[in-house]
Design an enzyme around this catalytic site. Structure first.
Site, PDB file in Angstrom:
ATOM      1  N   HIS A   1       0.888  -1.114   0.122  1.00 48.13           N
ATOM      2  CA  HIS A   1       0.069  -0.079   0.281  1.00 48.13           C
ATOM      3  C   HIS A   1       0.765   1.473   0.027  1.00 48.13           C
ATOM      4  O   HIS A   1       0.310   2.181   0.480  1.00 48.13           O
ATOM      5  CB  HIS A   1      -0.967   0.010   1.244  1.00 48.13           C
ATOM      6  CG  HIS A   1      -1.589  -1.149   1.454  1.00 48.13           C
ATOM      7  ND1 HIS A   1      -2.966  -1.504   1.049  1.00 48.13           N
ATOM      8  CD2 HIS A   1      -1.245  -2.336   2.166  1.00 48.13           C
ATOM      9  CE1 HIS A   1      -3.261  -2.614   1.333  1.00 48.13           C
ATOM     10  NE2 HIS A   1      -2.272  -3.174   1.918  1.00 48.13           N
TER      11      HIS A   1
ATOM     12  N   SER B   1      15.061  22.411 -14.943  1.00 47.21           N
ATOM     13  CA  SER B   1      13.918  23.204 -15.222  1.00 47.21           C
ATOM     14  C   SER B   1      14.207  24.686 -16.037  1.00 47.21           C
ATOM     15  O   SER B   1      15.255  25.157 -15.667  1.00 47.21           O
ATOM     16  CB  SER B   1      12.909  23.472 -13.943  1.00 47.21           C
ATOM     17  OG  SER B   1      12.040  24.674 -14.313  1.00 47.21           O
TER      18      SER B   1
ATOM     19  N   LYS C   1      15.747  22.397  -9.776  1.00 48.73           N
ATOM     20  CA  LYS C   1      15.318  21.277 -10.334  1.00 48.73           C
ATOM     21  C   LYS C   1      16.213  20.242 -10.703  1.00 48.73           C
ATOM     22  O   LYS C   1      16.854  20.435 -11.458  1.00 48.73           O
ATOM     23  CB  LYS C   1      14.094  21.434 -11.091  1.00 48.73           C
ATOM     24  CG  LYS C   1      13.004  22.093 -10.408  1.00 48.73           C
ATOM     25  CD  LYS C   1      12.079  21.178  -9.531  1.00 48.73           C
ATOM     26  CE  LYS C   1      11.021  20.716 -10.482  1.00 48.73           C
ATOM     27  NZ  LYS C   1      10.012  20.014  -9.830  1.00 48.73           N
TER      28      LYS C   1
ATOM     29  N   GLU D   1      10.148   9.083 -16.362  1.00 46.07           N
ATOM     30  CA  GLU D   1       8.661   9.444 -16.670  1.00 46.07           C
ATOM     31  C   GLU D   1       8.342   9.035 -17.936  1.00 46.07           C
ATOM     32  O   GLU D   1       7.439   8.535 -18.335  1.00 46.07           O
ATOM     33  CB  GLU D   1       8.554  10.984 -16.465  1.00 46.07           C
ATOM     34  CG  GLU D   1       8.786  11.284 -15.158  1.00 46.07           C
ATOM     35  CD  GLU D   1       8.763  12.875 -14.827  1.00 46.07           C
ATOM     36  OE1 GLU D   1       7.726  13.733 -14.738  1.00 46.07           O
ATOM     37  OE2 GLU D   1      10.090  13.420 -14.612  1.00 46.07           O
TER      38      GLU D   1
END
Ligand code: ARG
Length: 459
Positions: A157, A278, A284, A291
Site C-alpha cells: 500500500h 527546469s 530542479k 517518466e
C-alpha cells in the site's frame, strides 16, 4: 510509371483520394530488407523447381542486389504511386532488369508476401528485444549484487511493511524481465513458420517448394494452411501482448525510480545523464527519462488494443484493413526499444543513498512482525495473540514518539512481563532482513544466491 500493377482490368486511374487512403509506402518501407530477403528466396526456389530459367533468376538476383544497395545507401526511390514496398521494389526491378522482373511474382501474391515480410520484421524485433532484456537484467543483477545488504523499507500500500534489501527489490524486476524474455521467446518460436507460397489464399498450381523457402528464411516449417497463412496476424498480436506486459513492468520500475528520486524519499540519485533541469526553477533535477519510460508504456498497450480491434471483425482471408497492422506494431517496438535502453542506462547510473534507505527501513514500526514472531517463538504465544500484543507495543511507541528498537524494556514488560532483553536482537531492520532466509527471501545470502543463479543464466 503510370500504369498500375493491375492495369489490365482497369481503364481509369484511381481517384487521388483512393491513393491517399491506400498508400502505405510511408510506413511499410521499413519492410524493405525483409521484402528483398523473401524475393531472393522465392526466386531461387522458382529456379530450382524449374518454374523460371537460370538466366531470369540470375537477372532477378542481380537486380535485387542492386536495389539492396540503393536502399542501404539511401538512393532508392520510394514512390507513392506504387503504393507499398512490394510494388515499389517490383517496379524498380523492372526499371533495372526489364521483362525478367515480371517472372518474380509467379506463384506469389502480395498477400503471402506481406504476411512474410511482416512476420520476418516482428521476428527480428523479438530478437532485438530479447537481447535488450538480457542487457537490462545484467544491469539489474550487478546493482543487486552490490546492494545485497543495503537496507530499504519494503512496502505494501506504499506504507512501510517490513525491511528488505535494495538488492532483493531489484532482483524482483530481474524475475519479471525474465518472464518477459520467455514470453518473447515463446512468441518467436510459435511465429517461426513461413507463410510464403500460400499465394493469394489458396496455394499455387506451380510446383513450388515451400519447405525450401521456409528453410532459406530461417523458419522451422511452412505454415500448414494457406488461408491461415495470409489471414492471421496473431504472431504480431502475441509479440505485442508480450511487449505490453514488458512495458508494464518497465513502467512500474520507472514509477519507483520517480518516487525514490523525490527529496522526500531520497533513496537514489541519478546523474545528470538521465535527468533534466527546469527552464524556470534552478533547483530542479527531474527524472524525465523514467517518466518517459512510464509514459511510453501507453504506446505498447495501445498497439495491442489497436491491432486486436483491426483484426476482430475480419472474415477470412485477407482484407485491406490488415495494412493497418504495421504502424502500431512499429510504434510499440520503437518505444519499447528506447525504453529498454533508457532503463538499462538508468539502472547502471543509479546510486543508492544507503543512509536514507536504512533510516526509512527502520521507520514506521517496520519490525513489528519480527516482535510478533519473537513472541510466538520464545513465549509460545498463538500468532493472533502475539499480533495483538505487538499492536499495543506499537501504539505505546507511537505515543512516546520512539521507534520499536528504542522502546524501553519496561514498556514492553508492562504489556507482557515475560519479555526479555534479547528481544532487541530482532528489532533492528538489519536483523529483520537477515532473518528472512527462506528460499526467495530478502536475507543478503538469498539475494546473493539469486544474483549468482541469474549471472549464470545471463552469461
Ligand atoms: N500493402 C498491403 C498490406 O500492407 C499489401 C498487401 C496487399 N494485398 C492486397 N490484396 N491488396 O497489407
Amino acid at each position: 510509371a503510370g500504369q498500375a500493377m493491375w492495369g489490365g482490368r482497369f481503364t481509369a486511374r484511381p481517384d487521388a483520394l483512393m491513393q491517399a487512403i491506400n498508400v502505405s509506402i510511408g510506413f511499410d518501407r521499413r519492410l524493405a530488407e525483409q521484402d528483398l530477403a523473401g524475393s531472393r528466396a522465392h526466386a531461387a526456389m522458382l529456379r530450382k523447381q524449374g518454374v523460371i530459367s537460370s538466366e531470369d533468376e540470375a537477372a532477378i538476383q542481380k537486380g535485387l542486389e542492386e536495389i539492396g544497395r540503393e536502399i542501404a545507401e539511401g538512393r532508392f526511390p520510394f514512390r507513392e504511386e506504387f503504393e507499398d514496398i512490394h510494388m515499389n521494389v517490383e517496379a524498380r526491378l523492372a526499371e533495372l532488369i526489364g521483362p525478367a522482373s515480371g517472372r518474380l511474382h509467379t506463384a506469389r501474391s502480395r498477400n503471402d508476401q506481406v504476411a512474410l515480410d511482416f512476420r520476418l520484421w516482428v521476428r527480428e524485433a523479438c530478437d532485438r528485444t530479447l537481447e535488450q532484456l538480457r542487457g537490462l537484467q545484467r544491469a539489474l543483477v550487478a546493482k543487486a549484487e552490490a546492494n545485497a545488504e543495503t537496507l530499504m523499507p519494503g512496502f505494501t500500500h506504499l506504507q512501510p511493511a517490513q525491511p528488505v534489501t535494495f538488492g532483493h527489490h531489484l532482483m524482483a524486476y530481474v524475475e519479471m524481465f525474465g518472464r518477459d524474455a520467455s514470453r518473447f521467446a515463446d512468441a518467436r518460436a510459435r511465429m517461426n513458420e513461413s507463410p510464403l507460397g500460400a499465394a493469394a489464399l489458396a496455394g499455387s498450381p506451380f510446383p513450388i517448394d515451400r519447405h525450401e523457402t521456409a528453410q532459406a528464411l530461417g523458419f522451422s516449417a511452412p505454415m500448414a494452411n494457406s488461408l491461415d497463412a495470409v489471414s492471421d496476424r496473431d504472431f504480431a498480436l502475441e509479440a505485442l501482448a508480450a511487449g505490453s506486459i514488458c512495458a508494464t513492468h518497465l513502467s512500474r520500475l520507472a514509477e519507483e525510480i520517480v518516487i525514490w528520486m523525490t527529496p522526500q524519499f531520497g533513496f537514489v540519485k541519478l546523474s545528470d545523464a538521465f535527468t533534466t533541469g527546469s527552464s524556470i526553477m534552478p533547483q530542479k533535477k527531474n527524472p524525465d527519462a523514467a517518466e518517459l519510460v512510464r509514459g511510453k508504456a501507453g504506446r505498447a498497450l495501445a498497439a495491442f488494443t489497436q491491432l486486436s480491434v483491426v483484426m476482430k471483425g475480419l472474415p477470412l482471408t485477407y482484407s485491406k484493413d490488415m495494412q493497418e497492422d504495421k504502424v502500431p506494431t512499429f510504434e510499440a517496438f520503437d518505444s519499447l526499444e528506447v525504453s529498454l535502453a533508457a532503463m538499462t542506462g538508468m539502472i547502471a547510473d543509479l546510486e543508492p543513498v544507503p543512509e536514507r534507505m536504512a533510516a526509512a527501513a527502520g521507520a514506521g514500526f517496520s519490525t513489528a512482525t519480527d516482535l510478533a514472531d519473537w513472541l510466538v517463538r520464545k513465549l509460545d504465544l498463538p500468532f493472533r495473540q502475539a499480533h495483538h500484543l505487538t499492536g499495543a507495543a506499537v501504539k505505546r511507541a507511537e505515543a512516546l514518539g520512539v521507534d520499536l528498537p528504542n522502546l524501553p524494556l519496561a514498556e514492553l514488560q508492562g504489556l507482557e512481563p515475560r519479555i526479555t532483553g534479547d528481544v532487541y536482537e530482532v528489532l533492528s531492520p538489519a536483523a529483520s532482513a537477515a532473518s528472512r532466509k527462506s528460499y526467495g527471501g530478502t536475507a543478503p545470502d538469498q539475494v546473493r544466491a539469486q544474483a549468482a543463479r541469474w549471472k549464470e543464466i545471463l552469461k
